[in-house]
Design a protein around this motif. Structure first.
Motif, PDB file in Angstrom:
ATOM      1  N   TRP A  28     -37.780  63.199  12.120  1.00  0.00           N
ATOM      2  CA  TRP A  28     -36.945  62.676  11.910  1.00  0.00           C
ATOM      3  C   TRP A  28     -37.279  60.878  11.510  1.00  0.00           C
ATOM      4  O   TRP A  28     -36.056  60.593  11.386  1.00  0.00           O
ATOM      5  N   THR A  29     -38.871  60.590  11.793  1.00  0.00           N
ATOM      6  CA  THR A  29     -38.440  59.300  11.444  1.00  0.00           C
ATOM      7  C   THR A  29     -38.901  59.263   9.968  1.00  0.00           C
ATOM      8  O   THR A  29     -40.029  58.481  10.078  1.00  0.00           O
ATOM      9  N   TRP A  33     -33.223  60.530   7.419  1.00  0.00           N
ATOM     10  CA  TRP A  33     -33.319  61.144   8.432  1.00  0.00           C
ATOM     11  C   TRP A  33     -31.914  60.120   9.026  1.00  0.00           C
ATOM     12  O   TRP A  33     -30.557  60.471   9.499  1.00  0.00           O
ATOM     13  N   PHE A  34     -32.088  59.178   9.227  1.00  0.00           N
ATOM     14  CA  PHE A  34     -31.450  58.107  10.103  1.00  0.00           C
ATOM     15  C   PHE A  34     -30.382  57.559   9.018  1.00  0.00           C
ATOM     16  O   PHE A  34     -29.018  57.257   9.406  1.00  0.00           O
ATOM     17  N   THR A  37     -28.045  60.583   9.951  1.00  0.00           N
ATOM     18  CA  THR A  37     -27.512  59.988  11.295  1.00  0.00           C
ATOM     19  C   THR A  37     -26.351  58.856  11.091  1.00  0.00           C
ATOM     20  O   THR A  37     -25.284  59.172  11.765  1.00  0.00           O
ATOM     21  N   CYS A 119     -27.578  52.891  12.571  1.00  0.00           N
ATOM     22  CA  CYS A 119     -29.305  53.838  11.481  1.00  0.00           C
ATOM     23  C   CYS A 119     -29.365  53.018  10.417  1.00  0.00           C
ATOM     24  O   CYS A 119     -30.418  53.200   9.868  1.00  0.00           O
ATOM     25  N   VAL A 122     -32.372  50.281  11.036  1.00  0.00           N
ATOM     26  CA  VAL A 122     -33.515  51.969  11.639  1.00  0.00           C
ATOM     27  C   VAL A 122     -34.166  51.853   9.302  1.00  0.00           C
ATOM     28  O   VAL A 122     -35.389  52.345   9.426  1.00  0.00           O
ATOM     29  N   ALA A 123     -33.422  52.387   8.709  1.00  0.00           N
ATOM     30  CA  ALA A 123     -33.175  53.212   8.097  1.00  0.00           C
ATOM     31  C   ALA A 123     -34.053  52.188   6.311  1.00  0.00           C
ATOM     32  O   ALA A 123     -35.241  52.269   6.051  1.00  0.00           O
TER      33      ALA A 123
END
Length: 590
Positions: A28-29, A33-34, A37, A119, A122-123
């Motif tokens: 998921w990292t 994925w982010f 989300t 998110c 983070v992405a």
């Protein structure tokens, strides 16, 4: 119901499974994925917002509060009337202690949008880190594109701001051939006004219109209102195509600019009737309606009363005439009747006896004494001036009453009017012009009873049921309002006398919906001769009712003060007035 739930639940579970799989496999990292989300958070926020925005909206606010088992505090709603219309935070309070919007909605919106923003951040960070480690550049591009797409969703007002950063003017043509026009100001306040225009005779230019006048359009744009409207697919008695065209114009606006915070339908003359049709039949598409100088008695009653006046002209001013009044096969036939009846009217105007009979015809139609705003208002007992004004109106009425009728009959497929069983003596007794008739008859040496007996003895006219059915659909009213309506009319309207408002008020009262209707009258001659300020005052009054669930003061002093705020230099004429009953109302069952 179960099928609908499955249609939503099955795809939803599949999406959640696809989202959760990377968590189970420790993959998921990744930026992807982010990104996913963040997208799920945005969708959840949108669903949450709609749940909050439409809490209690299926009913009138007062009814929603009562259905929730709580009290409706009118004073609180009036003091906080802007609160329900805000995009964020969402509130629709019955009183200081009870909110129809669930308590979890606003915190959930904040948390979901904060999560989406986090998110995205983070992405981007992961994409940059991967790039430094030799990962493909497309991960950075994907993340930046996502920021551009999701940016407006972080602020609930940003999408609105984006679509109205500059003023927009759009013209186009609908699939049915109707032209449409859209104006959206740069400072759009979230309200769109759907304008329905009046009757346009065949052969006359018919561009799309989105306001009663250029002055009104300019004032509304300056105040932040978007305005839309269509030409309808044809001229003449175009009611059947008018409602679909107006709804399609609203769809076109939504496709280009997104959903409006509030939609208000409004219109003038025949467009007032179209607006009332929208209010009764498509209330789920609008928040309320403003009708101005509208044919509020509906199509059947309108054509019936027009027949009453034409019938009296032929019987009293052209005895022995066989000029057709209904079932007119073409315009040539209609215009031949126009010429014959106009000549009889002109001859009658030259004698006291003829002028008394003209007054009787005018009384059956409730044509007012003051009909021209360019001339001074006659004194209450100045029956000669009143009769002269009514004569001028009837000259025009004969043409429209027959030429436009022929067009309407073509649409309806026959004659939609009747006067079988009509008591013209009773109609005169209820008319606003009765005293004038009695005075002029006394002066002429004639007896109104004799002429009323002449009318009673004439062969009556029956209607074609299919044509009545067509006019009932296009359009007669039930009075069953579900959204608020503000209706205004001039007291000296010669084309659509103010008694039309009384006809609709009766229909609304019979349907038990009087709390949703307010009517106001402007003391002025002429058809639709409102000032810009008077029209905008009606719009603002309706807005207050939509926002608070309660009508503000709709008395003349308040409306004139509000009109002056929009147009300080004009003289505004809202006044206390109660019209007499409409001669022959016709309502559909409610």
């Amino acid at each position: 119901m179960i099928g609908c739930a499955l249609l939503v639940a099955v795809p939803g579970m599949l999406v959640l499974w696809l989202w959760a799989r990377p968590l189970l496999s420790s993959r998921w990292t990744t930026p992807g994925w982010f990104v996913a989300t963040a997208g799920l958070c945005v969708v959840a926020a949108a669903v949450t917002w709609f749940i909050g925005a439409f809490s209690g909206s299926s009913l009138d606010p007062e009814e929603s509060c009562h259905a929730a088992g709580t009290t409706y505090d009118e004073a609180y709603r009036s003091a906080h009337w802007r609160e329900p219309s805000r995009l964020f935070p969402l509130h629709n309070k019955c009183n200081a202690a009870y909110d129809l919007v669930p308590a979890w909605v606003n915190p959930a919106l904040v948390l979901l949008l904060l999560a989406a923003t986090t998110c995205v951040g983070v992405a981007v960070w992961l994409a940059v880190a991967n790039k430094r480690n030799g990962s493909p550049v497309k991960t950075i591009v994907s993340a930046l594109v996502l920021i551009a797409l999701l940016g407006p969703t972080v602020n609930p007002n940003a999408a609105l701001a984006k679509s109205t950063a500059t003023a927009s003017h759009v013209e186009g043509v609908l699939p049915d051939g109707s032209a449409y026009v859209i104006d959206v100001p740069a400072n759009w306040n979230g309200t769109v006004l759907l304008y329905s225009h009046g009757y346009v005779p065949d052969g006359v230019s018919n561009p799309a219109r989105n306001a009663p006048s250029d002055a009104v359009r300019s004032a509304l744009l300056e105040a932040g209102y978007a305005q839309i409207g269509s030409s309808y697919p044809e001229t003449g008695w175009a009611v059947a195509g008018a409602l679909p065209a107006q709804l399609s114009t609203l769809d076109e606006f939504r496709a280009r600019f997104g959903p409006a915070r509030r939609t208000i339908a409004w219109g003038t003359s025949m467009g007032g009737m179209v607006t009332t049709g929208l209010a009764e039949r498509y209330s789920h598409r609008i928040g309320g309606a403003v009708t101005m100088c509208g044919i509020q008695q509906g199509a059947v009653a309108n054509w019936n009363n027009a027949l009453d006046a034409l019938f009296a002209i032929r019987a009293l001013l052209a005895p022995g005439s066989t000029a057709p009044l209904v079932r007119l096969p073409d315009q040539a036939t209609a215009l031949a009747s126009v010429a014959e009846l106009t000549a009889a009217l002109d001859a009658a105007q030259a004698t006291p006896q003829g002028r008394a009979r003209i007054a009787l015809v005018a009384a059956l139609r409730n044509i007012p004494a003051w009909t021209n705003p360019a001339q001074p208002e006659p004194e209450p007992d100045d029956y000669d001036t009143a009769a002269r004004n009514q004569f001028e109106v009837l000259r025009q009425f004969i043409r429209t009453g027959l030429s436009w009728r022929q067009d309407a009959e073509e649409h309806a497929g026959g004659n939609m009017s009747w006067n079988t069983g009509v008591d013209y003596t009773r109609m005169l007794a209820r008319s606003a012009g009765r005293q004038q008739v009695e005075a002029l008859y006394a002066r002429s040496g004639l007896s109104p009873r004799d002429d009323l007996a002449t009318l009673a003895a004439q062969s009556r006219i029956g209607a074609d049921p299919a044509a009545v059915g067509y006019m009932s659909r296009n359009i007669a009213f039930t009075g069953r309002l579900t959204k608020p309506m503000m209706s205004i009319h001039t007291t000296g309207d010669p084309g659509v006398p103010a008694q039309a408002e009384q006809a609709y008020a009766e229909a609304v009262s019979d349907a038990g919906r009087s709390r949703l209707l307010r009517q106001a009258f402007v003391h002025r001659a002429g058809h639709c001769t409102f000032t810009t300020g008077e029209m905008l005052a009606a719009v603002r009054t309706l807005e207050h009712r939509i926002s608070t669930g309660r009508w503000p003061d709709t008395g003349p002093a308040t409306l004139n003060r509000l009109a002056a705020e929009f147009e300080p230099a004009a003289t505004h004429g809202y006044a206390a007035y109660q019209p007499t009953p409409y001669p022959r109302p016709f309502h559909l069952p409610h």
